[in-house]
Design an enzyme around this catalytic site. Structure first.
Site, mmCIF file in Angstrom:
data_model
loop_
_atom_site.group_PDB
_atom_site.id
_atom_site.type_symbol
_atom_site.label_atom_id
_atom_site.label_comp_id
_atom_site.label_asym_id
_atom_site.label_seq_id
_atom_site.Cartn_x
_atom_site.Cartn_y
_atom_site.Cartn_z
ATOM 1 N N GLU A 167 14.918 -135.475 -1.634
ATOM 2 C CA GLU A 167 14.368 -134.365 -2.413
ATOM 3 C C GLU A 167 14.917 -134.335 -3.845
ATOM 4 O O GLU A 167 15.407 -133.330 -4.349
ATOM 5 C CB GLU A 167 14.609 -133.038 -1.691
ATOM 6 N N GLU A 365 9.523 -135.375 6.429
ATOM 7 C CA GLU A 365 9.948 -134.030 6.851
ATOM 8 C C GLU A 365 8.731 -133.120 6.878
ATOM 9 O O GLU A 365 8.013 -133.018 5.890
ATOM 10 C CB GLU A 365 10.960 -133.403 5.877
#
Length: 469
Positions: A167, A365
């Site tokens: 991320e 995810e």
């Protein structure tokens, strides 16, 4: 009839720093997740210790066995930086840490599960954050690349899929946990933004080149969270706000990562704020962009945003990028933590990413946190989780079948319950329930939930089960 591509990878993902526990065992050092200052989430009253977490350090064999039974063909985990380099600037790596992850990879391969390795995931050694201010300091890039090189050398014959940085687009906005950094008091937000964006891009690029040098056939990606926002209304100022927010919270990271250069809109962003557009290492960023094999993403929700009224355009843009809050659309339901549930938005994001970059996408995810009450046998009937994954997987299929998006696989968040980023175990994502009370042997009981059996049937049918109500 729904049927996913024959080579589609099915599985799940965890952040090891949130699951392992054993936080000072076998030479591991403290990291930024262990030491972070927690701001409580909705309803949170306690902080659960990462000393125990899910006890994955000692029970990963059991967890992988359950993943194999579920039918996993891929599993993403993270190598905890401070388990390999406890202080981050250690002369030699911690052999016990390397041995642990090599054993985990061997266990996955024996189970027929493709390991997908993340190289930094909320786990920078705390010493580097305190001593150097994390990725705000270029010295930490060098230490990170030394760490990457050692991990890659150890696992290069066993791991095909690599993710350089978890991320990465969140690093300027959540710098403590994602980049081990804090903004100095005398540094303006836009200047700090520029420094963190460039240093994380440079760290990613050098990691790509390090991996490809050691393993030419490796599949390497960078990763972003997809904090997708849409206009709260059809008002032009709301439409503009969503464009600006998505540009700097999502697109910028992948724009640089895939093109190897800073886009014209970002150069204007710097110019309009009187910030020098000087960057070192652009040749490395360009070389890495040419070696990038796929894009990996996390997706959880879509939000709305409203425009900011200010005659000063720069001030308006800065407010949207750095300060403006987002809202949940009144047309969407939300989790107990106020995260909007928007599976159709998932299709939109996947299609937009593929149309913009034309690279395969790996969903590493996607999941939902729930408050859960088990029965007397610790069994959880989590129909809400089943519906969430069913709806999102249907959107994945639509993106493949109707939008022509090339998707490598779907790794659900998560196979097992573990601590949230805010260190609370009551926020549960897993298909497998983890008890929080150790037994007489110090182990935590694992119990498959209803969703475990459902996901097993989805994988075994290569998605055909999604047609069933």
């Amino acid at each position: 009839m729904i049927k996913f591509p024959d080579n589609f990878l099915w599985g799940g993902a965890v952040s090891n720093v949130q699951a392992e526990g054993a936080w000072l065992t076998d030479g591991k050092g403290l990291n930024v997740y262990d030491t972070q200052e927690i701001t409580f989430e909705s309803g949170q009253t306690v902080i659960d210790s990462s000393e125990l977490a899910s006890n994955h350090y000692y029970q990963y064999h059991e967890d992988i066995k359950l993943m194999k039974e579920m039918g996993f063909t891929a599993y993403r985990f993270s190598v905890v930086w401070s388990r390999i380099h406890p202080l981050g600037d250690d002369e030699e790596p911690n052999e016990a840490g390397l041995h642990y992850y090599e054993n985990m990879v061997d266990c996955l391969i024996a189970a027929g599960i493709e390991p997908v390795v993340s190289l930094v995931h909320f786990d920078m050694p705390d010493n580097l954050a305190k001593k150097h201010n994390g990725f705000y300091n270029k010295k930490v890039i060098d230490l990170y690349i030394k760490h990457v090189g050692i991990v890659v050398e150890r696992l290069k014959t066993k791991v095909k899929y690599w993710i350089t940085y978890n991320e990465m687009n969140l690093a300027p906005f959540h710098p403590g946990l994602v980049a081990g950094a804090r903004r100095p008091e005398n540094v303006e937000p836009a200047v700090f933004f520029k420094t963190i964006v460039h240093n994380t891009q440079l760290a990613h690029a050098r990691a790509v080149l390090t991996i490809k040098s050691a393993i030419p056939h490796a599949k390497v990606s960078g990763m972003t969270n997809c904090p997708w926002v849409v206009p709260a209304t059809s008002a032009p100022e709301d439409v503009l706000a969503s464009h600006i927010r998505n540009t700097y919270h999502l697109w910028l990271t992948f724009d640089v990562m895939t093109s190897g250069k800073y886009p014209s809109y970002y150069l204007k962003f710097l110019e309009n704020r009187g910030i020098e557009a000087a960057f070192d290492g652009l040749d490395e960023i360009k070389q890495a962009s040419e070696k990038l094999d796929y894009l990996s993403i996390s997706y959880y929700q879509t939000n709305t945003i409203r425009g900011v009224k200010n005659e000063n355009v720069v001030a308006m843009e800065d407010a949207i990028i750095f300060n403006q809050s987002v809202e949940i659309s009144e047309t969407l339901s939300a989790t107990e933590w106020g995260w909007a549930i928007d599976p159709l938005g998932f299709r939109t994001v996947l299609s937009a990413l593929y149309q913009r970059y034309q690279k395969p996408i790996f969903i590493v995810e996607n999941g939902i946190a729930l408050l859960e009450t088990p029965d007397e046998n610790q069994f959880v009937s989590d129909d809400t989780r089943i519906q969430y994954h069913r709806d999102h997987l249907q959107s994945v299929y639509q993106a493949i079948q109707h939008d022509g998006v090339e998707i490598i696989g779907y790794l659900a968040w998560s196979p097992i319950d573990f601590l949230s980023s805010h260190k609370e175990m009551r926020k549960r994502y897993g298909f497998i329930r983890i008890d929080t009370t150790p037994d007489e042997n110090g182990l935590l009981r694992r119990t498959p939930k209803k969703s475990w059996y459902w996901y097993q049937s989805v994988i075994n049918s290569n998605g055909e089960q999604l047609d069933e109500a």
